[in-house]
Design an enzyme around this catalytic site. Structure first.
Site, PDB file in Angstrom:
ATOM      1  N   TYR A 124     -66.569 113.931 -44.617  1.00  0.00           N
ATOM      2  CA  TYR A 124     -66.353 112.769 -45.473  1.00  0.00           C
ATOM      3  C   TYR A 124     -64.959 112.834 -46.089  1.00  0.00           C
ATOM      4  CZ  TYR A 124     -71.416 111.895 -45.157  1.00  0.00           C
ATOM      5  OH  TYR A 124     -72.693 111.652 -44.714  1.00  0.00           O
ATOM      6  N   PRO A 130     -79.548 103.385 -47.159  1.00  0.00           N
ATOM      7  CA  PRO A 130     -80.807 102.737 -47.536  1.00  0.00           C
ATOM      8  C   PRO A 130     -80.635 101.278 -47.927  1.00  0.00           C
ATOM      9  CG  PRO A 130     -80.046 104.146 -49.308  1.00  0.00           C
ATOM     10  CD  PRO A 130     -79.145 104.419 -48.136  1.00  0.00           C
ATOM     11  N   GLY A 156     -74.879  97.969 -48.275  1.00  0.00           N
ATOM     12  CA  GLY A 156     -74.711  96.883 -49.250  1.00  0.00           C
ATOM     13  C   GLY A 156     -75.096  95.521 -48.679  1.00  0.00           C
ATOM     14  N   LEU A 168     -77.870  94.397 -47.640  1.00  0.00           N
ATOM     15  CA  LEU A 168     -79.150  93.863 -48.115  1.00  0.00           C
ATOM     16  C   LEU A 168     -78.982  93.000 -49.364  1.00  0.00           C
ATOM     17  CD1 LEU A 168     -81.654  96.832 -47.665  1.00  0.00           C
ATOM     18  CD2 LEU A 168     -81.872  94.539 -46.720  1.00  0.00           C
TER      19      LEU A 168
HETATM   20  N1  LIG Z   1     -76.014 111.683 -41.996  1.00  0.00           N
HETATM   21  C1  LIG Z   1     -75.301 110.676 -41.578  1.00  0.00           C
HETATM   22  O1  LIG Z   1     -74.967 110.563 -40.391  1.00  0.00           O
HETATM   23  C2  LIG Z   1     -74.880 109.629 -42.566  1.00  0.00           C
HETATM   24  C3  LIG Z   1     -74.287 108.431 -42.130  1.00  0.00           C
HETATM   25  C4  LIG Z   1     -73.936 107.481 -43.078  1.00  0.00           C
HETATM   26  C5  LIG Z   1     -74.148 107.747 -44.440  1.00  0.00           C
HETATM   27  N2  LIG Z   1     -74.693 108.942 -44.817  1.00  0.00           N
HETATM   28  C6  LIG Z   1     -74.942 109.243 -46.251  1.00  0.00           C
HETATM   29  O2  LIG Z   1     -75.742 108.212 -46.798  1.00  0.00           O
HETATM   30  C7  LIG Z   1     -75.130 107.706 -47.974  1.00  0.00           C
HETATM   31  C8  LIG Z   1     -75.504 106.263 -48.181  1.00  0.00           C
HETATM   32  O3  LIG Z   1     -75.080 105.444 -47.107  1.00  0.00           O
HETATM   33  P1  LIG Z   1     -73.926 104.365 -47.249  1.00  0.00           P
HETATM   34  O4  LIG Z   1     -73.147 104.681 -48.477  1.00  0.00           O
HETATM   35  O5  LIG Z   1     -73.201 104.295 -45.972  1.00  0.00           O
HETATM   36  O6  LIG Z   1     -74.732 102.996 -47.399  1.00  0.00           O
HETATM   37  P2  LIG Z   1     -75.680 102.385 -48.542  1.00  0.00           P
HETATM   38  O7  LIG Z   1     -76.082 103.397 -49.512  1.00  0.00           O
HETATM   39  O8  LIG Z   1     -76.724 101.624 -47.829  1.00  0.00           O
HETATM   40  O9  LIG Z   1     -74.724 101.306 -49.237  1.00  0.00           O
HETATM   41  C9  LIG Z   1     -73.575 101.652 -49.946  1.00  0.00           C
HETATM   42  C10 LIG Z   1     -72.832 100.360 -50.271  1.00  0.00           C
HETATM   43  O10 LIG Z   1     -73.638  99.560 -51.137  1.00  0.00           O
HETATM   44  C11 LIG Z   1     -72.934  99.314 -52.345  1.00  0.00           C
HETATM   45  N3  LIG Z   1     -73.915  99.418 -53.424  1.00  0.00           N
HETATM   46  C12 LIG Z   1     -74.664 100.490 -53.798  1.00  0.00           C
HETATM   47  N4  LIG Z   1     -75.498 100.166 -54.797  1.00  0.00           N
HETATM   48  C13 LIG Z   1     -75.281  98.853 -55.062  1.00  0.00           C
HETATM   49  C14 LIG Z   1     -75.843  97.943 -55.986  1.00  0.00           C
HETATM   50  N5  LIG Z   1     -76.795  98.306 -56.840  1.00  0.00           N
HETATM   51  N6  LIG Z   1     -75.369  96.659 -55.975  1.00  0.00           N
HETATM   52  C15 LIG Z   1     -74.403  96.257 -55.130  1.00  0.00           C
HETATM   53  N7  LIG Z   1     -73.837  97.095 -54.214  1.00  0.00           N
HETATM   54  C16 LIG Z   1     -74.271  98.378 -54.187  1.00  0.00           C
HETATM   55  C17 LIG Z   1     -71.852 100.342 -52.443  1.00  0.00           C
HETATM   56  O11 LIG Z   1     -70.736  99.844 -53.113  1.00  0.00           O
HETATM   57  P3  LIG Z   1     -70.240 100.439 -54.550  1.00  0.00           P
HETATM   58  O12 LIG Z   1     -69.523 101.718 -54.261  1.00  0.00           O
HETATM   59  O13 LIG Z   1     -69.340  99.369 -55.070  1.00  0.00           O
HETATM   60  O14 LIG Z   1     -71.462 100.641 -55.393  1.00  0.00           O
HETATM   61  C18 LIG Z   1     -71.527 100.569 -50.951  1.00  0.00           C
HETATM   62  O15 LIG Z   1     -70.619  99.580 -50.506  1.00  0.00           O
HETATM   63  C19 LIG Z   1     -73.630 107.973 -47.748  1.00  0.00           C
HETATM   64  O16 LIG Z   1     -72.898 107.927 -48.941  1.00  0.00           O
HETATM   65  C20 LIG Z   1     -73.680 109.332 -47.092  1.00  0.00           C
HETATM   66  O17 LIG Z   1     -73.822 110.345 -48.075  1.00  0.00           O
HETATM   67  C21 LIG Z   1     -75.089 109.858 -43.905  1.00  0.00           C
END
Ligand SMILES: NC(=O)c1ccc[n+]([C@@H]2O[C@H](COP(=O)([O-])OP(=O)(O)OC[C@H]3O[C@@H](n4cnc5c(N)ncnc54)[C@H](OP(=O)(O)O)[C@@H]3O)[C@@H](O)[C@H]2O)c1
Length: 309
Positions: free
Chosen positions: A62, A208, A212, A214
């Site tokens: 990351y 999850p 964003g 959703l």
């Molecule tokens: N193992 C793997 O291969 C893998 C792959 C991808 C991700 N991951 C892990 O999973 C975590 C989560 O996935 P992700 O960050 O890609 O996607 P996510 O959690 O589904 O969505 C994150 C996005 O949603 C926004 N967000 C979060 N809470 C919000 C709210 N209450 N209202 C409006 N917008 C909101 C965030 O923006 P803001 O920053 O502005 O809140 C960001 O743009 C990652 O951080 C990483 O640690 C693992």
């Protein structure tokens, strides 16, 4: 919308057979240390731990190690006992246990800690067998540098092989981290959720909130309903149906879309631990508001229908 309160320890979930207890909602950090968001991240970290979130997910890849480094700086600044997960990237040229240990040591250094609570193999795509990777992990556990072992993006069969090999070392497989949300429910149909239940492995749900998406307002397009757009249009309409269902329930419950979506995942199975990623303290608190209440059976079923493939 109701604000978040502190998470009760009785709500915590267990990382499979490891016995490690984590808040039902973790925090993803893959956009931490991106650009100049350090100050926002410190504030987000503090809000999360103050509200009882104790589970942070990072990886060596990351932002080329900067996410781990910034998480380490947060740990240093706030001195709070939290559970840290990080990941080994099995790149094609990383084939020896020495390279594995070097990567682990580098992650520990960036995080500024002696033990990683949960160490994942980030992807299964490598020339190394699952068994060899688990032998490396077992060695790391024996040195005390890793407390529990996870895999990420592994299918059900790979998971089972990992669990079997670890069991030969007397170590449980603690977690499989896979993409899981209301627009991507594959773990329910590809056997991963079932394997998690059967083997008592946590399903750490990444993306999850589908990045964003959703919560993004969907305005129906003029072409909605025509058949000329094929699959693309179908996805749009599926999202519209889902968002409509989420909105109705969110309004009735005085919750936000993210709170309803996360509550649904949490209710789906006790092995599921979503890790929404955020760099915004307000979003972090909003997401914690998905805890401490439960969708009714009817609400759960309505979302289930609206999001079913
Ligand atoms: N193992 C793997 O291969 C893998 C792959 C991808 C991700 N991951 C892990 O999973 C975590 C989560 O996935 P992700 O960050 O890609 O996607 P996510 O959690 O589904 O969505 C994150 C996005 O949603 C926004 N967000 C979060 N809470 C919000 C709210 N209450 N209202 C409006 N917008 C909101 C965030 O923006 P803001 O920053 O502005 O809140 C960001 O743009 C990652 O951080 C990483 O640690 C693992």
């Amino acid at each position: 919308m109701e604000s978040a309160s502190v998470i009760r320890e009785s709500e915590y979930r267990t990382l499979g057979g490891s016995g490690i207890r984590v808040s039902p909602l973790g925090a993803g950090t893959n956009r931490w240390a991106q650009g100049s968001n350090d100050e926002a991240v410190f504030e987000t970290f503090r809000s999360l731990v103050d509200a009882g979130v104790n589970f942070f997910d990072t990886a060596e890849i990351y932002n080329m190690g900067r996410s781990e480094r910034l998480l380490g700086a947060c740990l240093q600044q706030y001195q709070r006992p939290v559970i840290i997960a990080s990941k080994f990237m099995p790149s094609p040229w990383r084939l020896s246990s020495g390279q594995f240990m070097n990567a682990l040591n580098a992650s520990l250094n960036r995080l500024g800690i002696r033990t990683i609570d949960l160490y994942f193999i980030h992807f299964p795509y490598t020339m190394l067998s699952v068994e060899t990777l688990m032998d490396f992990m077992a060695q790391a556990v024996k040195t005390g540098k890793v407390r529990s072992v996870g895999v990420s993006n592994f299918n059900a069969e790979q998971m089972r092989r990992a669990a079997t090999q670890l069991a030969r070392h007397g170590i449980p497989l603690a977690a499989n981290e896979v993409r899981y949300n209301l627009l991507h429910r594959q773990p329910e149909t590809d056997g991963v959720l079932e394997a998690c239940r059967e083997l008592n492995v946590a399903l750490v749900a990444y993306r999850p909130l589908e990045g964003g998406r959703l919560m993004r307002d969907i305005t129906p397009t003029a072409s909605s309903g025509s058949s000329s757009m094929g699959g693309q249009e179908e996805t749009g309409s599926k999202e519209e149906v889902l968002q409509k269902a989420l909105k109705v329930i969110a309004q009735q419950r005085r919750k936000s879309l993210s709170q309803v979506a996360l509550n649904w995942l949490l209710r789906r199975d006790e092995h599921v631990i979503p890790i929404p990623g955020t760099t915004d303290a307000r979003h972090a608190l909003e997401n914690i508001g998905s805890l401490g209440w439960e969708l009714s059976d009817d609400e759960f079923a309505a979302i289930d229908r609206a999001s079913s493939p």
